[in-house]
Design a protein around this motif. Structure first.
Motif, PDB file in Angstrom:
ATOM      1  N   THR A 165     -53.799  50.594  35.684  1.00 29.04           N
ATOM      2  CA  THR A 165     -53.564  49.228  36.157  1.00 29.04           C
ATOM      3  C   THR A 165     -54.804  48.344  36.046  1.00 29.04           C
TER       4      THR A 165
ATOM      5  N   GLU B   6     -37.405  49.818  28.743  1.00 30.44           N
ATOM      6  CA  GLU B   6     -37.317  49.067  29.988  1.00 30.44           C
ATOM      7  C   GLU B   6     -38.419  49.485  30.954  1.00 30.44           C
ATOM      8  N   GLU B   7     -38.746  50.760  30.992  1.00 29.39           N
ATOM      9  CA  GLU B   7     -39.820  51.249  31.867  1.00 29.39           C
ATOM     10  C   GLU B   7     -41.172  50.693  31.416  1.00 29.39           C
TER      11      GLU B   7
ATOM     12  N   LYS C 187     -41.578  47.738  29.976  1.00 31.77           N
ATOM     13  CA  LYS C 187     -41.565  46.337  30.436  1.00 31.77           C
ATOM     14  C   LYS C 187     -41.865  46.236  31.911  1.00 31.77           C
ATOM     15  N   GLN C 188     -41.309  47.158  32.702  1.00 31.16           N
ATOM     16  CA  GLN C 188     -41.544  47.135  34.146  1.00 31.16           C
ATOM     17  C   GLN C 188     -42.990  47.486  34.485  1.00 31.16           C
ATOM     18  N   ALA C 189     -43.586  48.378  33.701  1.00 36.70           N
ATOM     19  CA  ALA C 189     -44.980  48.773  33.955  1.00 36.70           C
ATOM     20  C   ALA C 189     -45.954  47.662  33.596  1.00 36.70           C
TER      21      ALA C 189
ATOM     22  N   PRO D 209     -45.361  43.963  33.324  1.00 35.65           N
ATOM     23  CA  PRO D 209     -44.596  42.711  33.426  1.00 35.65           C
ATOM     24  C   PRO D 209     -45.399  41.525  32.902  1.00 35.65           C
TER      25      PRO D 209
END
Length: 227
Positions: A7, A34-35, A37-39, A41
């Motif tokens: 992060t 999708e995972e 994209k979520q990780a 954003p």
């Protein structure tokens, strides 16, 4: 030595994605677009940054390499270069561009150079369709040096051919040993960039796929004892 946090925004998206794969997904596990994209954003083309890791020795399979995956899934198979370390993660000059990819596919006749299948064609005995991509193939040259060359291959052959090295010198030696008739036959095949299999060869290929009981029936039809 502990890894940096995925992060930490001081790293670029590709390096953060590498750390995310190692610390969150884990080798051998499946993740989805999708995972990703979520990780990440708000990060454009995050999924592309994940694919960029392949240029640094990371193995990330899609359904082109792993037929058990669907089109939205990828599998993190093997970690490559630790791109988050200082001095690592610089894009290699050998990265294949879209233009190069189109040129290589056109040069290779838009079919797999290993098995001959074309894009979209169904593999025999399955409902799976072939997809073509570009493989890097180490080739031992006549002077003994190894040169990495680009070749069009289907998803199945790319998986089966990982780690293989072609030996050009050995092939040239075998060509030189051919007698006149066999050399003429090979010359015709190379000139046409195709080989027409005889009926007996196609029949033999079909017989080899039969289970033992059925093969014995073929042996009986040919006057041979069962095995």
């Amino acid at each position: 030595m502990s890894l940096p946090s995925w992060t930490d925004e001081k790293f670029g998206t590709m390096k953060r994605a590498a750390l995310w794969l190692v610390t969150v997904v884990g080798e051998g596990n499946v993740f989805t677009k999708e995972e990703v994209k979520q990780a990440f954003p708000g990060v454009s083309q995050a999924d592309r940054r994940v694919r960029d890791l392949r240029d640094f020795g990371w193995r990330i399979d899609t359904n082109r390499e792993d037929l058990g995956l669907n089109q939205h899934e990828q599998r993190f198979v093997l970690q490559g270069e630790p791109v988050w370390e200082p001095g690592k993660g610089t894009r290699p000059a050998s990265s294949i561009t879209d233009t190069q990819r189109r040129e290589i596919l056109a040069r290779d006749g838009h079919h797999c150079r290993s098995c001959g299948i074309t894009a979209g064609e169904t593999y025999a005995g399955t409902f799976a369709s072939a997809q073509l991509d570009i493989a890097r193939r180490p080739v031992i040259q006549a002077d003994g040096k190894v040169k990495v060359e680009l070749v069009a291959e289907c998803n199945r052959c790319r998986v089966g051919g990982k780690g293989l090295t072609a030996d050009l010198e050995a092939v040239l030696v075998r060509v030189d040993r051919l007698d006149g008739l066999n050399r003429k036959t090979l010359t015709d095949w190379v000139a046409a960039d195709a080989r027409e299999f005889a009926e007996v060869e196609r029949l033999w290929a079909d017989i080899r796929t039969l289970p033992a009981d059925s093969r014995n029936k073929i042996r009986e039809a040919l006057g041979l004892p069962p095995v």
